[in-house]
Every structure is written in C-alpha cells, then in structure tokens.
Write a protein that holds these residues in place. Structure first.
Motif, PDB file in Angstrom:
ATOM      1  N   ASN A 161       0.864  -1.118   0.069  1.00 24.22           N
ATOM      2  CA  ASN A 161       0.008  -0.061  -0.047  1.00 24.22           C
ATOM      3  C   ASN A 161       0.997   1.478  -0.025  1.00 24.22           C
ATOM      4  OD1 ASN A 161       0.982  -0.230   2.672  1.00 24.22           O
ATOM      5  ND2 ASN A 161      -1.111  -0.349   3.726  1.00 24.22           N
ATOM      6  N   ASN A 162       2.116   1.159  -0.075  1.00 19.40           N
ATOM      7  CA  ASN A 162       3.233   2.308  -0.004  1.00 19.40           C
ATOM      8  C   ASN A 162       4.258   2.018  -1.119  1.00 19.40           C
ATOM      9  OD1 ASN A 162       4.351   4.700   0.040  1.00 19.40           O
ATOM     10  ND2 ASN A 162       4.841   4.429   2.240  1.00 19.40           N
ATOM     11  N   SER A 163       4.015   1.563  -2.480  1.00 23.98           N
ATOM     12  CA  SER A 163       5.106   1.234  -3.367  1.00 23.98           C
ATOM     13  C   SER A 163       4.937   1.761  -4.599  1.00 23.98           C
ATOM     14  CB  SER A 163       5.279  -0.272  -3.136  1.00 23.98           C
ATOM     15  OG  SER A 163       6.225  -0.710  -4.290  1.00 23.98           O
ATOM     16  N   THR A 164       5.849   2.064  -5.285  1.00 22.80           N
ATOM     17  CA  THR A 164       5.803   2.618  -6.651  1.00 22.80           C
ATOM     18  C   THR A 164       6.625   1.467  -7.484  1.00 22.80           C
ATOM     19  OG1 THR A 164       6.003   4.888  -6.194  1.00 22.80           O
ATOM     20  CG2 THR A 164       6.762   4.191  -8.140  1.00 22.80           C
ATOM     21  N   ASP A 165       5.612   0.513  -7.985  1.00 23.45           N
ATOM     22  CA  ASP A 165       6.284  -0.737  -8.727  1.00 23.45           C
ATOM     23  C   ASP A 165       5.376  -0.851  -9.870  1.00 23.45           C
ATOM     24  OD1 ASP A 165       3.505  -1.585  -7.869  1.00 23.45           O
ATOM     25  OD2 ASP A 165       4.275  -2.128  -5.712  1.00 23.45           O
ATOM     26  N   SER A 166       5.426  -1.974 -10.383  1.00 19.85           N
ATOM     27  CA  SER A 166       4.874  -2.621 -11.851  1.00 19.85           C
ATOM     28  C   SER A 166       3.473  -2.008 -11.969  1.00 19.85           C
ATOM     29  CB  SER A 166       5.061  -4.064 -12.189  1.00 19.85           C
ATOM     30  OG  SER A 166       6.419  -4.068 -12.564  1.00 19.85           O
ATOM     31  N   ARG A 167       2.790  -1.848 -10.900  1.00 20.93           N
ATOM     32  CA  ARG A 167       1.305  -1.200 -11.112  1.00 20.93           C
ATOM     33  C   ARG A 167       1.243   0.131 -11.675  1.00 20.93           C
ATOM     34  NH1 ARG A 167      -0.419  -2.475  -4.941  1.00 20.93           N
ATOM     35  NH2 ARG A 167       1.683  -1.776  -4.937  1.00 20.93           N
ATOM     36  N   ILE A 168       2.343   0.764 -11.613  1.00 21.77           N
ATOM     37  CA  ILE A 168       2.569   2.255 -11.881  1.00 21.77           C
ATOM     38  C   ILE A 168       3.561   2.395 -13.172  1.00 21.77           C
ATOM     39  CG2 ILE A 168       3.259   4.521 -11.417  1.00 21.77           C
ATOM     40  CD1 ILE A 168       2.436   3.888  -8.421  1.00 21.77           C
ATOM     41  N   LEU A 169       4.705   1.415 -12.578  1.00 20.34           N
ATOM     42  CA  LEU A 169       5.765   1.643 -13.788  1.00 20.34           C
ATOM     43  C   LEU A 169       5.785   0.721 -14.877  1.00 20.34           C
ATOM     44  CD1 LEU A 169       8.842   1.302 -10.989  1.00 20.34           C
ATOM     45  CD2 LEU A 169       7.725   3.386 -12.219  1.00 20.34           C
ATOM     46  N   GLY A 170       4.823  -0.187 -14.849  1.00 15.45           N
ATOM     47  CA  GLY A 170       4.605  -1.237 -15.874  1.00 15.45           C
ATOM     48  C   GLY A 170       5.757  -2.328 -16.057  1.00 15.45           C
ATOM     49  N   PHE A 171       5.924  -3.002 -16.656  1.00 12.39           N
ATOM     50  CA  PHE A 171       6.906  -4.125 -16.867  1.00 12.39           C
ATOM     51  C   PHE A 171       8.250  -3.721 -16.911  1.00 12.39           C
ATOM     52  CE2 PHE A 171       3.130  -5.728 -19.267  1.00 12.39           C
ATOM     53  CZ  PHE A 171       2.649  -6.724 -18.368  1.00 12.39           C
ATOM     54  N   ILE A 172       9.367  -4.403 -16.094  1.00 14.49           N
ATOM     55  CA  ILE A 172      10.489  -4.036 -15.998  1.00 14.49           C
ATOM     56  C   ILE A 172      11.407  -4.946 -17.268  1.00 14.49           C
ATOM     57  CG2 ILE A 172      12.534  -3.881 -14.495  1.00 14.49           C
ATOM     58  CD1 ILE A 172      10.107  -2.227 -13.788  1.00 14.49           C
ATOM     59  N   PRO A 173      11.980  -4.342 -18.131  1.00  6.88           N
ATOM     60  CA  PRO A 173      12.700  -5.056 -19.071  1.00  6.88           C
ATOM     61  C   PRO A 173      14.055  -5.787 -18.348  1.00  6.88           C
ATOM     62  CG  PRO A 173      13.316  -2.878 -19.612  1.00  6.88           C
ATOM     63  CD  PRO A 173      11.829  -3.067 -18.317  1.00  6.88           C
ATOM     64  N   TYR A 174      14.349  -6.834 -18.742  1.00 10.04           N
ATOM     65  CA  TYR A 174      15.659  -7.637 -18.187  1.00 10.04           C
ATOM     66  C   TYR A 174      16.858  -6.590 -18.087  1.00 10.04           C
ATOM     67  CZ  TYR A 174      13.615 -12.244 -17.970  1.00 10.04           C
ATOM     68  OH  TYR A 174      12.727 -13.429 -17.963  1.00 10.04           O
ATOM     69  N   GLU A 175      16.756  -5.848 -19.433  1.00 12.77           N
ATOM     70  CA  GLU A 175      18.107  -5.011 -19.682  1.00 12.77           C
ATOM     71  C   GLU A 175      18.121  -3.886 -18.466  1.00 12.77           C
ATOM     72  OE1 GLU A 175      15.590  -4.769 -22.550  1.00 12.77           O
ATOM     73  OE2 GLU A 175      16.564  -6.869 -22.434  1.00 12.77           O
ATOM     74  N   ALA A 176      17.091  -3.544 -17.632  1.00 14.46           N
ATOM     75  CA  ALA A 176      17.077  -2.597 -16.660  1.00 14.46           C
ATOM     76  C   ALA A 176      17.274  -3.146 -15.400  1.00 14.46           C
ATOM     77  CB  ALA A 176      15.677  -2.058 -16.531  1.00 14.46           C
TER      78      ALA A 176
END
Length: 184
Positions: free
Chosen positions: A150-165
């Motif tokens: 309930n207090n995280s900026t994660d894939s729900r906001i950022l979207g998918f994370i590419p392996y390269e990142a």
C-alpha cells in the motif's frame, strides 16, 4: 637505494592490480546499494545497505520472488520483488495473490497483513490487464511489487521491467550490523 626503488615499484604494482580487481568486481560482479524508502517493509528497511549480485542474471534469468534492483529512471534505482515472469498472468483479489489463476502464498507478507487494522487490505485488488493493458507478462520482462504494497511505486505504476534494466539480485544486507543477513 636500488632495493628501495624496487620495493616501491612492487608496492605500486600491487596497488594497481588491487585497484583494477576492485573495479572489475564492482563493475561486473557485485555492487553496494542503499535502500531508500519504505516500499519493501518489513523485508528491507530504509537505509539498509545491501550487496547486489550482478552476475546472477548474466548467467540466468530472474526467478519468482527474487528481490531485484533495477533502473527505474536514468538517475534512480528501485528495489522490488519479482512477482510475474514472462508468460504469467498476475492478479490480487481480497489480498490474495494469484499467478496464472492459482493462489500463491506470500509468507514474507504475513507479519504485515496481521498488523493491518480489521477490514483493511495490504494490496488493493488488481489484474495485470487492468494495470498494464496486457494479459500476460511479455518475454524479456518481469512484473514487480514492493512488499509494502500500500506504499510502493512498482509495476502497477511503472509497468513491466525489462531484463536490460535489472542491475542484479539483492543477496546480503551488511549494514546496520544488527540486520546483517542473507536477503530472502
């Protein structure tokens, strides 16, 4: 005099070799990272100092529930937990995680869920399609969530994370001393 000059040369070579090895280890194998913010509570705390293994994903891919460090922006790295792998569907309903339609236990959240006031959820309901517009995690990407849902900026906001990142996998907390442990 010649002996002193030779000794200084030997010490100089040893120092250069040590410096080069340290740079190689830092650039290729491991990196120190400091956790910023509460998004991974209770697993990781703000200001925890960790060692991140860069080599793990050079020879393999992230696995479900790994804690990873990734480049969220050009200047900011985030620490989150891998939840969805390529081809997975992900959803949360009534504070319960479902991957590919199957209920998945998250023991690392139990303490936090038990401390929540009655009727309050740690994770608001969502579907992968609802937050990303896609039904499954694409190839070469992961879906990540913070443990403090309930207090995280994660894939729900950022979207998918590419392996390269992905910088690497968090493997060890080394500071503060009373928190030294393997990261799980």
């Amino acid at each position: 005099m010649a002996f002193m000059k030779k000794a200084w040369l030997e010490w100089g070579k040893a120092f250069v070799i040590a410096a080069v090895l340290a740079i190689i280890v830092r650039m290729v194998l491991f990196a120190p990272v400091v956790v910023e913010g509460p998004s991974m509570l209770p697993t990781l705390k703000d200001s925890d100092h960790m060692i991140v293994s860069k080599i793990n994903y050079t020879i393999g891919n992230p696995e479900r529930f790994d804690i990873i460090v990734f480049h969220a922006t050009e200047k900011k790295d985030y620490v989150k937990r891998v939840i969805g792998l390529p081809g997975d569907t992900v959803a949360v309903k009534d504070d319960q995680l479902y991957i590919n339609g199957k209920k998945v236990e998250e023991p690392y959240l139990e303490e936090r869920k038990e401390s929540m006031p009655d009727g309050q959820k740690l994770t608001q309901d969502f579907t992968l399609e609802g937050v990303t517009g896609q039904k499954t995690v694409p190839e070469g990407h992961v879906f990540v969530l913070g443990d403090n849902r309930n207090n995280s900026t994660d894939s729900r906001i950022l979207g998918f994370i590419p392996y390269e990142a992905i910088v690497g996998e968090a493997v060890l907390i080394y500071w503060p001393i009373d928190r030294i442990r393997i990261v799980e």
